[in-house]
Write an enzyme that holds these catalytic residues in place. Structure first.
Site, PDB file in Angstrom:
ATOM      1  N   MET A 263       9.092  -6.016   9.108  1.00 31.97           N
ATOM      2  CA  MET A 263       9.363  -6.308   7.706  1.00 31.97           C
ATOM      3  C   MET A 263       9.038  -7.764   7.440  1.00 31.97           C
ATOM      4  O   MET A 263       9.489  -8.657   8.151  1.00 31.97           O
ATOM      5  CB  MET A 263      10.839  -6.013   7.388  1.00 31.97           C
ATOM      6  CG  MET A 263      11.239  -6.280   5.959  1.00 31.97           C
ATOM      7  SD  MET A 263      10.389  -5.159   4.787  1.00 31.97           S
ATOM      8  CE  MET A 263      10.328  -6.216   3.342  1.00 31.97           C
ATOM      9  N   HIS A 297      -0.603  -7.987   9.901  1.00 31.49           N
ATOM     10  CA  HIS A 297      -0.225  -7.275   8.673  1.00 31.49           C
ATOM     11  C   HIS A 297       0.945  -8.004   7.986  1.00 31.49           C
ATOM     12  O   HIS A 297       0.890  -8.299   6.797  1.00 31.49           O
ATOM     13  CB  HIS A 297       0.155  -5.832   9.029  1.00 31.49           C
ATOM     14  CG  HIS A 297       0.673  -5.024   7.878  1.00 31.49           C
ATOM     15  ND1 HIS A 297      -0.076  -4.056   7.250  1.00 31.49           N
ATOM     16  CD2 HIS A 297       1.864  -5.034   7.225  1.00 31.49           C
ATOM     17  CE1 HIS A 297       0.634  -3.516   6.268  1.00 31.49           C
ATOM     18  NE2 HIS A 297       1.828  -4.093   6.238  1.00 31.49           N
ATOM     19  N   GLU A 298       1.990  -8.304   8.753  1.00 28.86           N
ATOM     20  CA  GLU A 298       3.172  -8.932   8.149  1.00 28.86           C
ATOM     21  C   GLU A 298       2.844 -10.316   7.608  1.00 28.86           C
ATOM     22  O   GLU A 298       3.284 -10.680   6.517  1.00 28.86           O
ATOM     23  CB  GLU A 298       4.322  -9.011   9.165  1.00 28.86           C
ATOM     24  CG  GLU A 298       4.747  -7.675   9.762  1.00 28.86           C
ATOM     25  CD  GLU A 298       5.007  -6.585   8.737  1.00 28.86           C
ATOM     26  OE1 GLU A 298       5.521  -6.898   7.645  1.00 28.86           O
ATOM     27  OE2 GLU A 298       4.671  -5.407   9.019  1.00 28.86           O
ATOM     28  N   HIS A 301       1.230 -10.423   4.255  1.00 30.93           N
ATOM     29  CA  HIS A 301       2.170 -10.273   3.138  1.00 30.93           C
ATOM     30  C   HIS A 301       2.704 -11.617   2.640  1.00 30.93           C
ATOM     31  O   HIS A 301       3.203 -11.695   1.518  1.00 30.93           O
ATOM     32  CB  HIS A 301       3.376  -9.451   3.576  1.00 30.93           C
ATOM     33  CG  HIS A 301       3.176  -7.967   3.526  1.00 30.93           C
ATOM     34  ND1 HIS A 301       2.713  -7.317   2.405  1.00 30.93           N
ATOM     35  CD2 HIS A 301       3.422  -6.997   4.449  1.00 30.93           C
ATOM     36  CE1 HIS A 301       2.676  -6.001   2.658  1.00 30.93           C
ATOM     37  NE2 HIS A 301       3.093  -5.791   3.877  1.00 30.93           N
TER      38      HIS A 301
HETATM   39 ZN   LIG Z   1       3.505  -4.035   4.986  1.00 29.05          ZN
END
Ligand SMILES: [Zn+2]
Length: 852
Positions: A263, A297-298, A301
């Site tokens: 997350m 990926h994180e 963000h």
């Molecule tokens: Zn994501």
């Protein structure tokens, strides 16, 4: 057109807006409850008598509302996650302050503010996306309310705590300490994070900001791989975005009880421990690949999602598809040996399989506050979005695409934006109308089928919606597809194909074949005349690159579903491609064989399937070798364990069973003595013929595993024991044993995918234990229980439809929504499977028996 979401009565009003909020929580993870207080500065925009905010399962002990010096008399009522505050006389425009003291209980379902135990130690964690911050403190829990927060935590003095910002001040009192964190940048509630307990940390050098890897006590020695790759990934992203990482620090926390992979909380990214922690000396390439791609990926963000945030959950897909696209691009550039670009093909294929069904949806569509908000975070949001972004990047060129992205970020930094804002920025950077073209992929469901027909002299290109056999579309759909055609002479032609049909000008050429999806970069299925296909696949490694060969297999498999290819033709291509020199292509053959097994295998056909595997797949293992070679590419280490397990299990290859058993024995004595790539397969093979003593040994090792991946491997292997008594024992262990929420589906799934006679076991387990299961998983995951009905059985599907009708009230009590949608997808997939079995079963059986 008015935005439908603004008419959603379940959204918060805009008359009273939060400006900033302080949160003070007293958290002792060893106790089941907690207390807290919040102070929210509010901007009253319009005169109101009442306003709402979010709070769920919290008891309000005191509430005060002040406007300037005046205490305003206010009462509150709450239901289903909202609190309505009603004032005695009108509240007029201006600033006011809301203060609430409250108490609550930690969740035990790996969502909201929850706690979990490692050994004798207790830890508290948060996972707030999408709407679970309201279970930890009262707040305005929608992504458009991006405000600064100042968090203070009072925790036992032996514990540590991490949140989004650095600690500003620490004070101590007997047995307790109070940590005051710095005020955050403007963030939405779903990105706030709190982690406490006896944590330990390792610093991460080489970043422009301070940061650490934090682990449960005694696990920092497993952080070295993450420490090593973090700074290069962050640097590569900073280079792409042309601006430094936007927050004050960057900690990464390994969480043992964690439903998702990770997350992206700014400053405090949380990961499931199996992804972040590993023993450097015994980490497989597959583990490193997962580590690198998840971190990339994180971190993507941080700019896309965090710095600029979707206004509402209908654009969640954009967050996810962008982060997947960017993360894979960076991972592939930094670590080309990990074959990240090849794996994207499997992801896009999964999305296209969903899009072939009539139950699919448009990737972007209205989402209501009471919907299952995370349900839109599916293979369409991640993998379809990723492929579509890549396709349009190719169409306008990577430089122009990047300029559009940077322009979008600059324009909306620290605020919110919608997908249309990005398309506008990309259109203006490229001088092409992306909005209209992208809309055909985003605002309608489905995947186009590009077909080439003709006799070689005149060729025609056409498009229509790709559908599985027997399905009819209601209204014809049309896409604006950036198409790239490659001819057998090597020449390439690019066009934006927006009509139902077009004639391909051949300029006198008579191509032997045309590949309609160069480098497999378009979001489409494709079909060419069978003569062309034969000529193209005859020497596939000479004609097509690796991505195209992997993509061809996935595409052929879809054509089988559509009734465009016969079962025996399909198996012949699989047999030919099993001889491919590239491990990724052979991996594609194994994916296809998993489908053959699922759809067509019966006890009667099992011996023929086994001979087919020994005849067609065994040579691949011989070619790549039974053990790791110094010179081999990493792709081989992804493939080898799959070959071993398939040949040992379905192939019934006794020598390989013995080989797997001896590797497993060595691993159990000393995990470092076995090639880490083979550990999981070896344990699973050893379980196939394992007895009660080895089951007990695996279970004991699982419970005492010190390295997260060992725990994962052993749990999976517990599902592979085939002795009936042990299957029962494994299934009973799921809810009786010390399993974490994210682990409870592992054994039932492995059991159901193993012996044919056990294929109903997972579904039976789910229906028999429904109450206990939904007590332990995050509420939004309840909808996915419908997937236990997937497969090829209409009886099971009907039983599932009856079962889920019977639990409607329980679902409501547990806050579960979205089951019907999942069940509709499963129903489509079961009917496709049954139809395929009926159509092609005889051809497949004939082919397999012919080889045997
Ligand atoms: Zn994501």
């Amino acid at each position: 057109m008015t935005d439908p979401t603004l008419q959603d009565i379940h959204r918060l009003g805009r008359q009273v807006l939060p400006v900033s909020q302080t949160i003070h929580l007293t958290l002792d993870a060893r106790r089941p409850d907690f207390t807290g207080s919040v102070r929210v500065e509010l901007d009253v925009r319009e005169t109101v008598l009442a306003f709402r905010l979010h709070a769920r399962d919290l008891r309000f002990d005191r509430l005060t509302l002040n406007q300037g010096e005046h205490l305003i008399a206010a009462t509150h009522t709450g239901e289903r996650g909202w609190v309505t505050i009603t004032v005695a006389s009108e509240l007029h425009p201006g600033l006011c302050t809301l203060e609430i003291e409250f108490s609550g209980k930690f969740s035990a379902r790996a969502s909201s503010l929850y706690r979990g135990r490692v050994g004798e130690d207790w830890y508290a964690f948060t996972q707030f996306e999408s709407d679970d911050a309201r279970g930890a403190f009262p707040c305005w829990d929608e992504p458009c309310f991006k405000i600064p927060y100042q968090l203070t935590l009072t925790i036992p003095s032996a514990h540590q705590a991490i949140s989004n910002t650095p600690v500003k001040q620490e004070t101590t009192k007997v047995g307790w300490k109070t940590l005051e964190f710095e005020r955050t940048k403007p963030v939405p509630t779903y990105l706030l994070a709190i982690i406490t307990g006896p944590l330990e940390t390792v610093p991460v050098p080489g970043m422009g900001v301070p940061g650490c890897i934090a682990t449960p006590r005694g696990q920092t020695h497993l952080a070295a791989e993450a420490v090593k790759v973090t700074a290069p990934i962050l640097k590569a992203l900073e280079d792409y975005f042309g601006r430094p990482y936007p927050y004050e620090k960057l900690d990464q926390i390994a969480v043992p009880e964690f439903w998702f992979g990770a997350m992206e909380n700014p400053g405090a990214v949380t990961y499931t421990d199996t992804a972040l922690l590993m023993d450097s000396r015994a980490a497989s390439a597959l583990q490193r690949k997962r580590l690198v791609t998840i971190i990339a990926h994180e971190f993507s963000h941080m700019w896309f999602g965090n710095l600029v945030t979707m206004e509402w959950w209908d654009d969640l897909w954009l967050n996810e598809s962008f982060a997947s696209w960017m993360g894979d691009k960076i991972s592939d550039r930094l670590f080309p040996e990990l074959c990240v670009a090849d794996a994207e093909i499997n992801g896009a294929d999964r999305a296209m399989l969903t899009d072939a069904k009539l139950s699919t949806r448009a990737i972007r569509q209205p989402v209501r506050a009471q919907d299952n908000l995370m349900q839109s975070a599916d293979e369409l949001a991640y993998q379809k979005g990723q492929r579509v972004l890549g396709m349009f990047e190719r169409w306008i060129g990577p430089d122009r695409f990047r300029h559009g992205v940077l322009d979008y970020l600059a324009r909306h930094e620290w605020g919110n934006a919608r997908a249309a804002d990005l398309w506008a920025a990309l259109s203006s950077a490229s001088g092409r109308d992306l909005t209209a073209a992208m809309s055909t992929f985003l605002d309608q469901g489905g995947v186009p089928l590009l077909s080439i027909d003709g006799d070689g002299e005149t060729l025609r290109l056409s498009q229509r919606r790709f559908l599985n056999f027997g399905q009819k579309e209601q209204t014809p759909a049309l896409w604006k597809i950036p198409v790239s055609l490659r001819f057998s002479d090597g020449s390439v032609r690019d066009l934006l194909f927006e009509d139902p049909h077009a004639v391909i000008a051949l300029d006198g050429k008579r191509p032997e074949w045309i590949h309609p999806n160069v480098n497999e970069q378009g979001y489409c299925r494709w079909k060419i005349p069978s003569e062309m296909l034969r000529s193209m696949t005859r020497n596939a490694p000479e004609h097509l690159n690796t991505r195209e060969r992997i993509g061809l297999l996935a595409n052929l498999s879809a054509l089988l579903d559509a009734g465009e290819v016969r079962g025996d033709e399909y198996l012949q291509v699989l047999a030919d491609f099993a001889a491919d020199p590239h491990p990724g292509v052979v991996g594609g053959v194994l994916d296809a064989l998993a489908k053959v097994r699922q759809v067509f295998l019966t006890p009667d056909l099992a011996p023929a399937f086994a001979s087919f595997l020994r005849c067609v797949v065994r040579p691949a293992l011989d070619r790549f070798g039974l053990t790791r070679q110094q010179s081999e590419v990493e792709g081989v280490s992804f493939l080898r364990p799959r070959l071993l397990y398939l040949l040992a299990d379905d192939g019934g290859d006794e020598a390989l069973v013995k080989h797997g058993e001896s590797l497993a024995a060595a691993y159990l004595t000393d995990p470092a003595s076995v090639d880490p790539a083979l550990a999981a397969a070896a344990l699973r093979i050893a379980a196939l013929h394992g007895d009660a003593a080895s089951f007990a040994a695996f279970r004991q090792k699982f419970e005492t595993a010190a390295v997260p991946v060992d725990r994962q491997r052993l749990l999976q292997a517990l599902g592979d024991f085939r002795d009936d008594r042990l299957v029962n024992e494994a299934i009973a262990y799921v809810l009786a044993g010390p399993l974490r929420p994210q682990e409870i589906f592992v054994i039932p799934r492995v059991v159901a995918m193993g012996a044919l006679k056990n294929e109903n076991r997972a579904f039976e387990w789910m229906t028999a234990n429904y109450d206990a299961i939904v007590d332990r998983i995050p509420p939004e995951q309840g909808a996915y229980l419908a997937r236990f009905a997937d497969g090829c059985s209409l009886d099971r599907l009907e039983a599932a439809q009856r079962f889920f009708t019977s639990v409607r009230e329980k679902e409501a009590a547990h806050g579960i929504t979205g089951t019907e949608r999942e069940l509709a997808k499963v129903a489509d997939s079961v009917r496709n499977c049954v139809s395929l079995r009926e159509r092609e079963g005889a051809a497949v059986a004939g082919f397999l028996k012919g080889i045997a």
